[in-house]
Design an enzyme around this catalytic site. Structure first.
Site, PDB file in Angstrom:
ATOM      1  N   ASP A  60      -8.214  -2.300  -3.227  1.00 62.93           N
ATOM      2  CA  ASP A  60      -6.883  -2.523  -3.087  1.00 62.93           C
ATOM      3  C   ASP A  60      -7.557  -4.203  -2.481  1.00 62.93           C
ATOM      4  O   ASP A  60      -8.184  -4.611  -2.535  1.00 62.93           O
ATOM      5  CB  ASP A  60      -5.678  -2.139  -2.144  1.00 62.93           C
ATOM      6  CG  ASP A  60      -3.751  -2.334  -3.070  1.00 62.93           C
ATOM      7  OD1 ASP A  60      -4.088  -3.708  -3.385  1.00 62.93           O
ATOM      8  OD2 ASP A  60      -3.228  -1.570  -2.978  1.00 62.93           O
TER       9      ASP A  60
HETATM   10  C1  BGC Z   1      -0.451  -4.144  -4.503  1.00 65.94           C
HETATM   11  C2  BGC Z   1      -1.568  -3.094  -5.846  1.00 65.94           C
HETATM   12  C3  BGC Z   1      -1.839  -4.008  -7.000  1.00 65.94           C
HETATM   13  C4  BGC Z   1      -2.518  -5.327  -6.024  1.00 65.94           C
HETATM   14  C5  BGC Z   1      -2.412  -6.165  -7.676  1.00 65.94           C
HETATM   15  C6  BGC Z   1      -1.661  -5.498  -3.572  1.00 65.94           C
HETATM   16  O1  BGC Z   1      -0.576  -6.046  -3.350  1.00 65.94           O
HETATM   17  O2  BGC Z   1      -0.197  -3.385  -3.673  1.00 65.94           O
HETATM   18  O3  BGC Z   1      -0.864  -2.303  -6.158  1.00 65.94           O
HETATM   19  O4  BGC Z   1      -2.314  -3.782  -7.898  1.00 65.94           O
HETATM   20  O5  BGC Z   1      -1.739  -5.980  -5.613  1.00 65.94           O
HETATM   21  O6  BGC Z   1      -1.516  -6.756  -7.218  1.00 65.94           O
END
Ligand code: BGC
Length: 775
Positions: A302
């Protein structure tokens, strides 16, 4: 690559179990098994890999964000520099056939071996055609519908440059304080697992197993592995401390379901698990995902999750964090720039082996081959198709249907709803959501154009145009907002009573009050946790003033989480939970209010009476001192200031018609292993209009080698019945359905007695049966 596989296959399980240290190279992780199992693809991957320099390999593991969604502290990105070295494997949240084409051209200009970049995005509930938020959609209990909406999202995304979707989010959550509850499928494992499969199917859109050759197929990503929904106190990114049992019983199954459906990728979770941040967690990524589940797709972290292992107190710096992530078997680093900065050094120092890197690169290259990007790096950049599919009329129509089916009728009085078009009525339309447009898409619609969503006002004007139903509008109050800098509720808005008087005046001169209230879209979603889940600002205060007029009130809610509606449920005449319905919001809500669509959605998450009851979910344990609300007794598991029961239980939702269950029976009272039992019920529509019912099957394993929940959903059927029609619904019970993790964590069905309920919701115990599993 073959060479790598051969040399390490022999190491086997013994070495795997022996590798527990974090300081040396984890050889056990050094084995590439292809996701596709296709030798031709494996050969292609091998041949490209054999030509790559170490730097080029490391570049493949490096992922940057585009400009659309920034969901964390942006690392000091050197994307320009790495682009020019051909060292960006993937970019996310950039959209548009032409724009992505331009970026791909840039990449290919600099990539010595012409390795295409992989473009990803958070297409959570539609690209431009925004569907209801995932939690809302899940309330439809309609798997085909969810698959269809995911497919449409993918049709649009794949025309707009995107080959990899950071969805579905399959985190089970039982805490409405957590803003991201809006992004999942609710609290239940059985339903959540089926929905995970439906969404993976829809997003990937592959006709035959793992065949991504068509231009509208894309990779899905099961996220966030794992336990993110169990953040303590519902505070986003907070610590998770769950037992191994609940990890296996509750949080892992939807991920396993996604693997079974062929999901191509996984994303790590931000949280720690048993003291180990997920992004560096060998237990979940190596033992469970790779070895037990045999998952051979890609794993991405993530956003800045490698970097965050330093703040977790698990790594002393980004370099060590990068090693830990490599050892856990992570393939791609989102944003942290840990891999791209330190992997070379780590290899030179012997802390990470080049073979580990080869495995990660092989997984990424395989996906690029499978998606056809080596043959045509612009496969997903079809500007013609983009024009054709984005928000085309069929997609908008589907968004309207999905929204209708996501709206849950929580309370109603037939004297107030449906609001018939032919009966003259003066209707007061009050509240901050009547003309609200921006919030209707919810938080995660990053490419949905918020200016295009249909407001409730517009939907009603359209529906009741040329009818004797006349509307009068007053906003009454505003939605409180969050101050971007402090991330705190700003008291400047939403607490002012100056609009109350006009709202009350209009209400007094009307026959019915429709009130549209809820949460501003950035009050739910990521980093939007709340400690108070009542209607924000002074909306309840306004309702109290309206109540004094004595006129009937219909409350229409737009929100992303279960709210504490205890006052509202007692004091208004009808409650329509519309969630964030997406681009066709106003039309869909008008369809439901008018009765043109008879609501059929059922809650997939419990609505508590108050925040103190959280966590509250239907499949709790009985405890040694269960409390019976019908026969209260002292020294029982209860509260002195609140019932245990929720305000609205899981599975609950009303229809404008009534369904009666008759002849509930089970074909035998004994189930022998390998055989099946049939439970049947005659469902009759005894009301005055056609409608859909969700017939639910719950079970309880009465005695186990470990305690079992008071009930568990084990089946459901959504059926359509014309008025007066009866249908027999059948459920099959087999041994598989009764399986659980026993005291030794073996997945078995233990002999003994089971309760069965054929029910309208999880609190409905009126149709009870029993049987026994015998050896
Ligand atoms: C989120 C993810 C997301 C990623 C990219 C993160 O802050 O937890 O679910 O895919 O950002 O946008």
């Amino acid at each position: 690559m073959k060479r790598i596989r051969r040399s390490f296959v022999a190491i086997g399980v013994f070495m795997w179990l022996m590798s527990c240290g974090n300081t040396s190279v984890n050889e056990s992780a050094v084995e590439w098994k292809s996701y596709s199992g296709d030798p031709a693809i494996e050969r292609k991957v091998d041949s490209v890999l054999s030509l790559m320099t170490l730097e080029e390999k490391i570049g493949q593991l490096n992922q940057y964000s585009g400009n659309f969604a920034v969901t964390g502290e942006v690392a000091n990105t050197r994307s320009g520099e790495y682009l020019k070295k051909g060292m960006i494997g993937s970019t996310f949240n950039v959209f548009g056939a032409d724009h992505v084409r331009m970026l791909q051209e840039q990449n290919l200009k600099y990539s010595r071996l012409k390795i295409p970049m992989l473009f990803a995005a958070d297409v959570i509930h539609g690209l431009e055609t925004t569907f209801p938020i995932p939690l809302a959609e899940a309330c439809s209990w309609d798997l085909q519908l969810m698959e269809k909406s995911a497919r449409i999202a993918a049709e649009e995304a794949t025309a707009s440059g995107v080959a990899w979707n950071f969805a579905p989010m399959v985190d089970i959550s039982r805490d409405p304080r957590w803003g991201r509850i809006m992004e999942g499928a609710g609290e239940d494992v059985y339903l959540g697992s089926l929905i995970a499969r439906a969404r993976v199917r829809g997003f990937q859109g592959i006709d035959s197993y793992k065949d991504f050759s068509k231009p509208n197929t894309m990779m899905a990503c099961a996220k966030h592995f794992v336990g993110y929904g169990a953040a303590q106190a519902g505070r986003d990114y907070h610590t998770v401390d769950i037992s191994n049992r609940s990890l296996h019983e509750t949080y892992l199954p939807p991920f396993k379901a996604a693997v079974d459906e062929g999901v191509a990728s996984f994303m790590t979770a931000f949280n720690e698990l048993d003291g180990v941040p997920c992004t560096g967690n060998k237990y979940i990524f190596q033992d469970i995902l790779r070895h037990q589940w045999n998952f051979n797709g890609m794993v991405v972290t993530d956003y800045t999750a490698i970097q965050e292992m330093v703040a977790h107190g698990f790594a002393k710096d980004l370099k060590q964090a990068s090693k830990l992530a490599m050892d856990a078997g992570i393939d791609m680093d989102m944003i942290s720039e840990g891999f791209v900065t330190y992997l070379k050094e780590l290899v030179e120092e012997g802390q990470v082996s080049e073979k580990q890197i080869d495995v990660a690169v092989a997984r990424i290259l395989e996906m690029k081959f499978l998606l056809g990007l080596f043959d045509d790096p612009y496969k997903y950049c079809d500007a013609e198709r983009e024009k054709e599919v984005l928000m085309n009329p069929q997609h908008l129509q589907a968004a309207r249907e999905v929204a209708q089916r996501s709206i849950v009728l929580l309370k109603y009085d037939p004297n107030v709803l449906p609001l018939r078009k032919e009966v003259p009525k003066r209707v007061a339309l009050i509240g901050p959501f009547v003309k609200e447009r921006e919030s209707l898409n919810g938080e995660w619609a990053i490419k949905g154009d918020r200016s295009k969503s249909v407001t409730l006002w517009e939907g009603l004007q359209d529906k009741y145009n040329n009818t004797p139903v006349k509307f009068n509008y007053a906003k009454g109050t505003s939605l409180p907002v969050i101050d971007g800098a402090t991330r705190q509720v700003s008291t400047a808005q939403g607490f002012d009573r100056s609009g109350f008087a006009e709202a009350v005046r209009i209400a007094r001169s009307s026959d019915l009050i429709l009130v549209a209230m809820g949460e501003n879209f950035n009050w739910s979603g990521e980093a939007a946790s709340r400690t108070d889940i009542t209607l924000p600002g002074n909306q309840r205060e306004l309702l109290k003033e309206l109540k004094k007029t004595g006129k009937p009130i219909v409350l229409i809610l737009f929100n992303g989480r279960p709210l504490d509606l205890s006052w509202e449920a007692e004091n208004v005449d009808a409650i329509v939970e519309a969630w964030y319905p997406g681009i066709m919001a106003g039309h869909a809500v008008a369809d439901v209010l008018s009765g043109d669509y008879n609501p059929s959605a059922r809650l997939v998450v419990t609505f508590p009476r108050n925040v103190g009851q959280i966590p509250i979910f239907y499949n709790m344990k009985n405890t040694g001192r269960p409390f019976d609300e019908n026969h209260p007794a002292d020294y029982r598991s209860s509260y002195i200031d609140s019932p245990n029961s929720p305000l609205f239980p899981f599975g609950f939702g009303l229809s404008y018609t009534t369904f009666k269950y008759e002849n509930v029976k089970i074909c035998d009272t004994k189930l022998r292993r390998g055989e099946t039992l049939t439970v049947s019920v005659d469902v009759k529509n005894i009301g005055n209009r056609d409608g859909e019912e969700v017939v639910q099957l719950y079970m309880r394993d009465k005695v186990g080698s470990v305690t079992r929940p008071v009930k568990e959903l084990k089946g459901f059927k959504k059926i359509f019945l014309k008025k007066g029609e009866t249908q027999t619904v059948q459920f099959t019970i087999n041994e598989e359905l009764l399986k659980m993790y026993n005291i030794d964590m073996e997945w078995v069905a233990e002999p003994g007695e089971f309760d069965v309920w054929v029910a309208k919701n999880s609190a409905d115990e009126s149709n009870h049966l029993e049987f026994e599993l015998v050896d």
